[in-house]
Design an enzyme around this catalytic site. Structure first.
Site, PDB file in Angstrom:
ATOM      1  N   ASP A 483      -7.201 -88.262 -54.967  1.00 30.03           N
ATOM      2  CA  ASP A 483      -7.191 -86.929 -54.355  1.00 30.03           C
ATOM      3  C   ASP A 483      -6.388 -85.912 -55.155  1.00 30.03           C
ATOM      4  O   ASP A 483      -6.456 -84.715 -54.897  1.00 30.03           O
ATOM      5  CB  ASP A 483      -6.546 -87.018 -52.966  1.00 30.03           C
ATOM      6  CG  ASP A 483      -7.567 -87.330 -51.890  1.00 30.03           C
ATOM      7  OD1 ASP A 483      -8.747 -87.022 -52.091  1.00 30.03           O
ATOM      8  OD2 ASP A 483      -7.162 -87.877 -50.846  1.00 30.03           O
TER       9      ASP A 483
HETATM   10  C1  BGC Z   1      -5.763 -91.077 -49.424  1.00 30.34           C
HETATM   11  C2  BGC Z   1      -6.959 -91.695 -50.106  1.00 30.34           C
HETATM   12  C3  BGC Z   1      -6.861 -91.450 -51.579  1.00 30.34           C
HETATM   13  C4  BGC Z   1      -5.529 -91.908 -52.126  1.00 30.34           C
HETATM   14  C5  BGC Z   1      -5.361 -91.579 -53.590  1.00 30.34           C
HETATM   15  C6  BGC Z   1      -4.496 -91.571 -50.048  1.00 30.34           C
HETATM   16  O1  BGC Z   1      -3.422 -90.934 -49.496  1.00 30.34           O
HETATM   17  O2  BGC Z   1      -5.813 -91.416 -48.057  1.00 30.34           O
HETATM   18  O3  BGC Z   1      -8.150 -91.155 -49.609  1.00 30.34           O
HETATM   19  O4  BGC Z   1      -7.917 -92.159 -52.165  1.00 30.34           O
HETATM   20  O5  BGC Z   1      -4.498 -91.294 -51.423  1.00 30.34           O
HETATM   21  O6  BGC Z   1      -5.256 -90.231 -53.829  1.00 30.34           O
END
Ligand code: BGC
Length: 812
Positions: A483
């Site tokens: 993200d």
């Molecule tokens: C989110 C995931 C994401 C991960 C890496 C997590 O906090 O819930 O959807 O893939 O972070 O960014």
């Protein structure tokens, strides 16, 4: 240093020092009604949705930490104490908290009195039951005054924290007998209320917070308790609470039980009122009567325990290694249930108001849970798919109460659709239920544009095909799984969100090698499914796209020693030796090697060797290396974190199992196991003071080698780490893998292991599997005997439900 110990027989973690390095919590309830409870009884309760139906109030990130919960105050002459140490913090003569499967019991002892509290949510019940047992171990008669306490939240946890000009005038309660009802806003648009009861006559009550504590006092010094007498306050606005006051006399050796119930009721519109402005209490009274004696509570508690005995009988390993067995058989599976229920919504790091259910998160959570209750996974898949758009894109998150997509976040995360293929196929392989594919599922919750779930999988696949960049690789969109890799964001404004600001998408060349690997794996799964369904034309069409993608990765995604991570907006490489920082990333190397891309050419082995050399450290495998030391506007949030934290080079535990699985793909069981141990909570128990979070569950991240404090963990409980680790250990290291037509047994273990046993229930039959590794290999099957007969396949067939079978597998 440890703060307790495992009790595997009872499936409990026993905390013996209340001052844990961080509140160590547990979850009560696994259907509609939930509570979070810390080892000192802090936490809160909600119905279905931690944002919209918050029943009790909690203060995140407060001073002191962990403020607010269900508290008992015991006044024994001049001493006031609480069984969980907090909030009074009176030094206890003994303390013990046992976190078990959806229950917690906390016991404190002071001046010859023991207070034992048991907290759980009975099955199919919208209430938290609290059984308090007071025992007089002294030689004198004890005259105690007991006060309960909980603080109501005004339903919407977000506005409860900010809209004080309204909130301070809305609070309303009713008191009848020993029951306190919280009915704020019941008369207008709401048809629900909460209650807090006790099964004993009370001396009095309090429902006004200020009266109970005194305006300038903390939770540790309620003035009413100090006085020893309730004030019978009735809340009008301000902050409504619920506190019972009970006089308790105990002869030497005597014990008394009290049952408190914190419950929630919804009434039909026509049945809202008993009389003018007096709420209809019938349903609350029904719930109260179900648990009005200790015997009834004990029976409900036994049901809960039997429920977990059953759930945890589906996959049991006996490896002779207690640290491994306790994770696989108890805690990892339990955490998978919790992540299935909560996605990323409510923990002590997730405030319950920020994120609902994630599209990608919930699909991934399924893979560690589906064997427990496939029917619930089925329902979840339909809910998730209903938030997809007709072009295959989807809402990134949805609210559990409304099941509607969240408009604030929207869509555009281009990995999201592929996870639906993973979730659905995992469900079918576990259950054998292909009918799910024929379900008519709306797009964007709009039934007029509904199609079959199979069609949803097709558009998921095609969403990648229709969004390719200049190298024929998948365009990343707002972000892929990571993200924080925001390649189209270009934000210089601290008031913007990295995820939802995308002011440069037109003409972007930002492509993701992680999505490419994901596409090849789940694309292949899609092809296999099509073939099973006789859709050979579609299978052939899809295969062409997968082949093209595989070629594109080999041609444009290989850096010589590892797979690059992405191309940025301008088409420059990320995760390449050419870069100064962020030369190598875990995600693309995990996914492309799991996909077996370039295996014949030696790419997979080289990539995994580079991961080992450049990303692996004492605490696990870090996400990228070298960490970013400055902000790169073209990379986004990832470079906003200090080195070693979160997505900037922490051990982001969620993605470590991808490398474990990839290692099993190339047969390196020793290496897969080494990685497994590094982040496994039971292996970190001894270092609890450094690790900080619960030694019985996985965390999202552990500070990496570049951090100020490597090894310190954060974000426990709600993380894809739970399901991915269970998936990796159960299906790839121990190698017991559900398939359409049976269970495949294909272990990949350290060569030093002699073998292990697994009991696996699958589609109603029981498989007693014994793996023998006399030859001390890491992978490979030399002989397999099913029910005494030699078999030429390690795919053990589906057997009739109710039957038991033995499988003997010799590795070699
Ligand atoms: C989110 C995931 C994401 C991960 C890496 C997590 O906090 O819930 O959807 O893939 O972070 O960014």
């Amino acid at each position: 240093m440890k703060f307790g110990h495992f009790d595997d027989k009872n499936r409990e973690y026993v905390i013996t020092n209340p001052q844990t390095p961080w509140p160590w919590i547990n979850y009560l309830g696994n259907e509609d009604f939930f509570s979070l409870i810390s080892n000192t009884a802090g936490g809160y309760t909600f119905y279905k949705d931690a944002k919209f139906r918050r029943l009790t109030r909690y203060r995140y990130n407060n001073v002191p930490m962990d403020s607010g919960g269900r508290y008992f105050y015991i006044k024994d002459e001049d001493t006031i104490w609480s069984p969980g140490w907090k909030p009074c913090k009176t030094e206890l003569d003994s303390y013990e908290c046992r976190h078990g499967m959806n229950y917690t019991s906390i016991q404190g002892e002071k001046n010859g009195v023991t207070a034992k509290t048991l907290f759980f949510v009975p099955l199919q019940t919208w209430a938290e039951v609290q059984k308090l047992t007071l025992t007089n171990n002294s030689k004198e008669k004890k005259k105690l005054t007991l006060f309960s306490f909980t603080e109501w939240c005004l339903w919407n946890a977000a506005s409860d924290m900010e809209n004080f000009q309204r909130n301070f005038s809305t609070g309303e309660v009713e008191i009848e007998g020993s029951v306190i009802y919280h009915k704020t806003e019941y008369k207008e648009r709401r048809n629900h209320y909460a209650f807090y009861s006790v099964n004993a006559p009370i001396k009095g009550f309090d429902t006004d917070r200020e009266t109970f504590f005194g305006l300038y006092n903390g939770f540790d010094e309620p003035q009413v308790v100090a006085r020893g007498n309730p004030a019978n306050s009735v809340a009008h606005g301000w902050s409504p609470i619920a506190s019972h006051c009970i006089g308790v006399e105990l002869l030497p050796g005597e014990s008394k039980d009290f049952v408190f119930i914190l419950g929630y009721v919804e009434n039909d519109q026509e049945e809202k009122w008993e009389s003018k402005n007096i709420i209809n209490k019938t349903k609350a009274k029904d719930t109260i009567s179900r648990f009005d004696t200790a015997a009834k509570v004990d029976a409900a508690f036994s049901e809960l325990r039997a429920y977990w005995d059953n759930l945890l009988s589906i996959y049991i390993v006996n490896s002779g290694n207690e640290k491994l067995d306790r994770m696989v058989n108890i805690w990892n599976q339990y955490q998978c249930m919790v992540t299935f229920c909560f996605s990323r919504s409510a923990s002590f790091f997730e405030s319950g108001i920020g994120r609902g259910m994630g599209f990608r998160d919930s699909n991934q959570d399924l893979i560690g849970f589906v064997h427990q209750i496939p029917e619930r996974a089925r329902e979840r898949i339909i809910d998730i798919a209903s938030t997809q758009f007709p072009d295959g894109g989807c809402y990134h998150q949805y609210q559990p109460l409304t099941k509607r997509g969240n408009n604030d976040v929207g869509g555009g995360f281009n990995d999201d659709p592929l996870w639906l293929i993973l979730g659905t196929i995992s469900y079918i392989k576990e259950s054998g239920d292909f009918t799910i594919l024929d379900e008519i599922v709306p797009f964007d919750n709009n039934m007029s544009i509904a199609k079959t779930l199979f069609d949803h999988l097709t558009v998921s696949f095609d969403h990648v095909v229709n969004n390719l960049g200049p190298h024929g690789l998948p365009l990343i969109g707002r972000a892929d799984w990571n993200d924080c890799l925001n390649l189209n964001c270009f934000s210089n404004d601290p008031n913007e969100s990295f995820q939802t600001t995308g002011n440069k998408t037109e003409g972007s060349k930002a492509e993701s090698l992680m999505i490419a690997g994901l596409f090849v794996i789940y694309g292949k799964d899609y092809v296999e499914l099509c073939k099973k369904l006789g859709k050979t034309g579609e299978a052939a069409r899809a295969q062409i796209e997968i082949d093209k993608m595989t070629d594109a990765v080999k041609q444009h995604g290989w850096d010589g020693r590892w797979f690059i991570r992405a191309y940025d907006y301008y088409g420059h490489k990320i995760g390449s030796n050419e870069n100064e920082e962020g030369k190598i990333f875990i995600e693309s190397n995990g996914w492309c090697t799991m996909a077996g891309i370039g295996q014949e050419e030696g790419m997979c082995r080289k990539a995994l060797d580079s991961v080992n050399e450049l990303l692996s450290c004492e605490h696990g495998i870090v996400l990228n290396n070298p960490a970013f030391t400055k902000y790169y506007i073209e990379y986004g949030e990832i470079s906003s974190y200090p080195p070693g934290y979160k997505e900037n080079a922490a051990v982001f535990c969620h993605n470590n199992p991808w490398i474990m699985i990839a290692e099993t793909v190339i047969g390196r069981g020793d290496q897969a196991w080494e990685y497994y141990k590094k982040i496994c909570p039971s292996y970190l128990e001894e270092a609890s003071d450094l690790h900080k979070t619960e030694p019985y569950v996985y965390t999202q991240m552990i500070a990496g080698k570049d951090a100020f404090k490597p090894g310190e963990a954060k974000n426990s409980w709600l993380t894809g780490t739970a399901s991915w680790n269970f998936y990796a250990i159960s299906q790839f290291i121990l190698g017991i893998r559900p398939d359409y037509d049976g269970i495949k047994v294909d272990p990949c273990i350290p060569s030093t292991w002699e073998g292990f046993e697994v009991i696996r229930k699958f589609r109603g039959a029981t498989y007693n599997i014994r793996v023998i590794n006399k030859n001390h290999v890491r992978k490979g099957v030399s002989r397999i005997i099913i029910d005494g007969r030699l078999s030429d396949s390690n795919l053990i067939p589906v057997f009739e439900a109710g039957t038991t079978h033995s499988v003997l597998l010799e590795m070699g």
